[in-house]
Design a protein around this motif. Structure first.
Motif, PDB file in Angstrom:
ATOM      1  N   CYS A   5       0.810  -1.213   0.000  1.00 35.28           N
ATOM      2  CA  CYS A   5       0.000   0.000   0.000  1.00 35.28           C
ATOM      3  C   CYS A   5       0.844   1.264   0.000  1.00 35.28           C
ATOM      4  O   CYS A   5       0.407   2.295  -0.496  1.00 35.28           O
ATOM      5  CB  CYS A   5      -0.927   0.003   1.219  1.00 35.28           C
ATOM      6  SG  CYS A   5      -2.085  -1.385   1.250  1.00 35.28           S
ATOM      7  N   ARG A   6       2.025   1.192   0.585  1.00 33.63           N
ATOM      8  CA  ARG A   6       2.841   2.397   0.717  1.00 33.63           C
ATOM      9  C   ARG A   6       3.900   2.460  -0.383  1.00 33.63           C
ATOM     10  O   ARG A   6       4.361   1.441  -0.881  1.00 33.63           O
ATOM     11  CB  ARG A   6       3.507   2.427   2.089  1.00 33.63           C
ATOM     12  CG  ARG A   6       2.516   2.429   3.252  1.00 33.63           C
ATOM     13  CD  ARG A   6       3.225   2.669   4.574  1.00 33.63           C
ATOM     14  NE  ARG A   6       2.298   2.594   5.685  1.00 33.63           N
ATOM     15  CZ  ARG A   6       2.110   1.514   6.429  1.00 33.63           C
ATOM     16  NH1 ARG A   6       2.793   0.414   6.169  1.00 33.63           N
ATOM     17  NH2 ARG A   6       1.249   1.518   7.425  1.00 33.63           N
ATOM     18  N   PRO A   7       4.323   3.669  -0.728  1.00 28.56           N
ATOM     19  CA  PRO A   7       5.307   3.822  -1.805  1.00 28.56           C
ATOM     20  C   PRO A   7       6.738   3.578  -1.333  1.00 28.56           C
ATOM     21  O   PRO A   7       7.032   3.601  -0.141  1.00 28.56           O
ATOM     22  CB  PRO A   7       5.120   5.278  -2.229  1.00 28.56           C
ATOM     23  CG  PRO A   7       4.677   5.970  -0.975  1.00 28.56           C
ATOM     24  CD  PRO A   7       3.825   4.974  -0.238  1.00 28.56           C
ATOM     25  N   PHE A   8       7.615   3.368  -2.303  1.00 31.55           N
ATOM     26  CA  PHE A   8       9.043   3.235  -2.059  1.00 31.55           C
ATOM     27  C   PHE A   8       9.733   4.539  -2.452  1.00 31.55           C
ATOM     28  O   PHE A   8       9.373   5.167  -3.448  1.00 31.55           O
ATOM     29  CB  PHE A   8       9.634   2.099  -2.892  1.00 31.55           C
ATOM     30  CG  PHE A   8       9.247   0.723  -2.425  1.00 31.55           C
ATOM     31  CD1 PHE A   8      10.124  -0.039  -1.679  1.00 31.55           C
ATOM     32  CD2 PHE A   8       7.998   0.193  -2.731  1.00 31.55           C
ATOM     33  CE1 PHE A   8       9.775  -1.312  -1.244  1.00 31.55           C
ATOM     34  CE2 PHE A   8       7.639  -1.075  -2.306  1.00 31.55           C
ATOM     35  CZ  PHE A   8       8.531  -1.831  -1.556  1.00 31.55           C
ATOM     36  N   VAL A  34       8.106   7.562 -10.567  1.00 34.76           N
ATOM     37  CA  VAL A  34       8.126   9.017 -10.712  1.00 34.76           C
ATOM     38  C   VAL A  34       9.533   9.513 -10.402  1.00 34.76           C
ATOM     39  O   VAL A  34      10.064   9.253  -9.318  1.00 34.76           O
ATOM     40  CB  VAL A  34       7.110   9.689  -9.759  1.00 34.76           C
ATOM     41  CG1 VAL A  34       7.220  11.212  -9.855  1.00 34.76           C
ATOM     42  CG2 VAL A  34       5.696   9.226 -10.085  1.00 34.76           C
ATOM     43  N   VAL A  35      10.139  10.202 -11.354  1.00 32.86           N
ATOM     44  CA  VAL A  35      11.469  10.781 -11.149  1.00 32.86           C
ATOM     45  C   VAL A  35      11.293  12.176 -10.553  1.00 32.86           C
ATOM     46  O   VAL A  35      10.642  13.039 -11.142  1.00 32.86           O
ATOM     47  CB  VAL A  35      12.256  10.852 -12.471  1.00 32.86           C
ATOM     48  CG1 VAL A  35      13.617  11.506 -12.237  1.00 32.86           C
ATOM     49  CG2 VAL A  35      12.429   9.458 -13.058  1.00 32.86           C
ATOM     50  N   GLN A  61       3.881   4.885  -6.389  1.00 31.08           N
ATOM     51  CA  GLN A  61       4.398   3.537  -6.177  1.00 31.08           C
ATOM     52  C   GLN A  61       5.895   3.594  -5.874  1.00 31.08           C
ATOM     53  O   GLN A  61       6.351   3.039  -4.884  1.00 31.08           O
ATOM     54  CB  GLN A  61       4.137   2.657  -7.406  1.00 31.08           C
ATOM     55  CG  GLN A  61       2.689   2.227  -7.550  1.00 31.08           C
ATOM     56  CD  GLN A  61       2.510   1.223  -8.670  1.00 31.08           C
ATOM     57  OE1 GLN A  61       2.794   1.511  -9.830  1.00 31.08           O
ATOM     58  NE2 GLN A  61       2.032   0.041  -8.336  1.00 31.08           N
ATOM     59  N   VAL A  62       6.632   4.268  -6.742  1.00 34.36           N
ATOM     60  CA  VAL A  62       8.072   4.436  -6.533  1.00 34.36           C
ATOM     61  C   VAL A  62       8.442   5.882  -6.838  1.00 34.36           C
ATOM     62  O   VAL A  62       8.116   6.395  -7.911  1.00 34.36           O
ATOM     63  CB  VAL A  62       8.897   3.492  -7.443  1.00 34.36           C
ATOM     64  CG1 VAL A  62      10.391   3.788  -7.294  1.00 34.36           C
ATOM     65  CG2 VAL A  62       8.613   2.040  -7.110  1.00 34.36           C
ATOM     66  N   LEU A  63       9.099   6.524  -5.883  1.00 36.44           N
ATOM     67  CA  LEU A  63       9.627   7.870  -6.111  1.00 36.44           C
ATOM     68  C   LEU A  63      11.139   7.759  -6.199  1.00 36.44           C
ATOM     69  O   LEU A  63      11.801   7.322  -5.263  1.00 36.44           O
ATOM     70  CB  LEU A  63       9.235   8.814  -4.977  1.00 36.44           C
ATOM     71  CG  LEU A  63       9.657  10.282  -5.186  1.00 36.44           C
ATOM     72  CD1 LEU A  63       8.877  10.891  -6.355  1.00 36.44           C
ATOM     73  CD2 LEU A  63       9.429  11.109  -3.925  1.00 36.44           C
ATOM     74  N   LEU A  64      11.663   8.150  -7.334  1.00 35.42           N
ATOM     75  CA  LEU A  64      13.097   8.084  -7.604  1.00 35.42           C
ATOM     76  C   LEU A  64      13.647   9.500  -7.530  1.00 35.42           C
ATOM     77  O   LEU A  64      13.312  10.349  -8.349  1.00 35.42           O
ATOM     78  CB  LEU A  64      13.305   7.477  -8.990  1.00 35.42           C
ATOM     79  CG  LEU A  64      14.709   7.191  -9.480  1.00 35.42           C
ATOM     80  CD1 LEU A  64      15.461   6.304  -8.507  1.00 35.42           C
ATOM     81  CD2 LEU A  64      14.640   6.532 -10.851  1.00 35.42           C
ATOM     82  N   SER A  65      14.467   9.763  -6.512  1.00 34.97           N
ATOM     83  CA  SER A  65      14.857  11.146  -6.243  1.00 34.97           C
ATOM     84  C   SER A  65      16.359  11.299  -6.039  1.00 34.97           C
ATOM     85  O   SER A  65      17.032  10.394  -5.538  1.00 34.97           O
ATOM     86  CB  SER A  65      14.128  11.653  -4.991  1.00 34.97           C
ATOM     87  OG  SER A  65      14.560  12.956  -4.644  1.00 34.97           O
TER      88      SER A  65
END
Length: 230
Positions: A5-8, A34-35, A61-65
Motif C-alpha cells: 500500500c505504501r510507496p518506495f 516518478v522521477v 508507487q516508486v519515487l526516484l529522487s
C-alpha cells in the motif's frame, strides 16, 4: 507491488536517476516510477500531478529522487509514510554527509546499497549503524566509539546482522540456473523462424552490438517463450 500500500523512495545521485529509471522500465514496466528532480517549481509540479489522488490518498508507487531534492523537500517527504527508503551510492559525499536528515523520514525499513569498501574505522561503522539501528539500540553502541581493534570487530559483527547480500572478488555476483521447459510446436516454429531470419547478425564476428540486433533477437525469443496457446 499490488499487495503493497505504501510507496518506495529511492535516494540516489543525480547522475544515476536515468539508470534506475531505465532498469525499472526494463524489469518491471508495470510499476509507476516518478522521477523527482529539477528546480523547486518543477518539483512542485511533480507533486501536484503525481503524489496524490483527488481524495488526498498517496498514489505513488516508486519515487526516484536525487539526494539534493530529498534534503530540500524533507518536510514534505516526511509527511508520507514509506514502505522502504532505499539509499543508493551511500558512500557518495552528497549522501553520506546528510544521513541525519534521511533518518527523519518515516519508513518501515531502510536499505543501503554500498558500492565499495567501508572505511575501516569505528566512526564509519557507527555512522552506518546510526541509520540502521533503532534509537534505543544505537545508544548502547556509543561505548564502542573509541578506535580500538576490539571495538571495530564488535561493530563489524553488529553490522553483519543487517547485510542481506555481500560479494567478494572470489565469488561471482550472479548465479545462473538452467531449467528445462517444454514448448509447443508453434513456439518451436517461431524459434526457428526467428533464428533463420536473423542468421547474418548471429554469424557476425563483431564483438559489438551497436544497432541492438542481438538484443532484439533475445527479446523476441523471450516473447515466444512466454507465449501461451489459447
Amino acid at each position: 507491488m499490488s499487495e503493497i500500500c505504501r510507496p518506495f523512495l529511492i535516494v540516489t545521485t543525480s547522475s544515476s536517476l536515468s539508470q534506475w529509471e531505465a532498469e525499472f522500465a526494463r524489469l518491471v514496466p508495470s510499476v509507476d516510477v516518478v522521477v523527482y528532480s529539477g528546480n523547486k517549481d518543477t518539483r512542485k509540479g511533480i507533486r501536484a500531478a503525481e503524489f496524490y489522488e483527488d481524495g488526498g490518498h498517496v498514489m505513488l508507487q516508486v519515487l526516484l529522487s536525487s539526494a539534493e531534492a530529498v534534503f530540500e523537500d524533507l518536510d514534505i517527504l516526511r509527511s508520507i509514510r514509506w514502505e522502504a527508503v532505499v539509499i543508493d551510492e551511500y558512500q557518495h559525499n552528497g549522501i553520506s554527509h546528510d544521513l541525519g536528515q534521511i533518518k527523519m523520514l518515516i519508513t518501515n525499513s531502510k536499505i543501503l546499497l554500498l558500492s565499495g569498501q567501508i572505511k575501516d574505522t569505528t566512526s564509519a561503522y557507527l555512522k552506518l549503524l546510526s541509520l540502521l539501528e533503532s534509537p534505543g539500540d544505537f545508544d548502547k553502541l556509543w561505548g564502542l566509539k573509541s578506535e580500538t581493534n576490539d571495538n571495530l570487530c564488535k561493530l563489524k559483527d553488529r553490522l553483519s546482522r543487517f547485510v542481506a547480500y555481500g560479494s567478494t572478488s572470489q565469488v561471482s555476483k550472479f548465479l545462473e540456473y538452467w531449467v528445462p521447459v517444454q514448448i509447443s510446436n508453434y513456439q518451436l516454429e517461431q524459434y526457428c523462424a526467428t533464428l533463420l531470419s536473423n542468421s547474418i547478425p548471429l554469424r557476425s564476428c563483431s564483438r559489438n552490438d551497436k544497432v541492438g540486433a542481438l538484443r532484439n533477437i533475445l527479446l523476441t525469443l523471450r516473447k515466444i517463450h512466454l507465449y501461451k496457446n489459447g
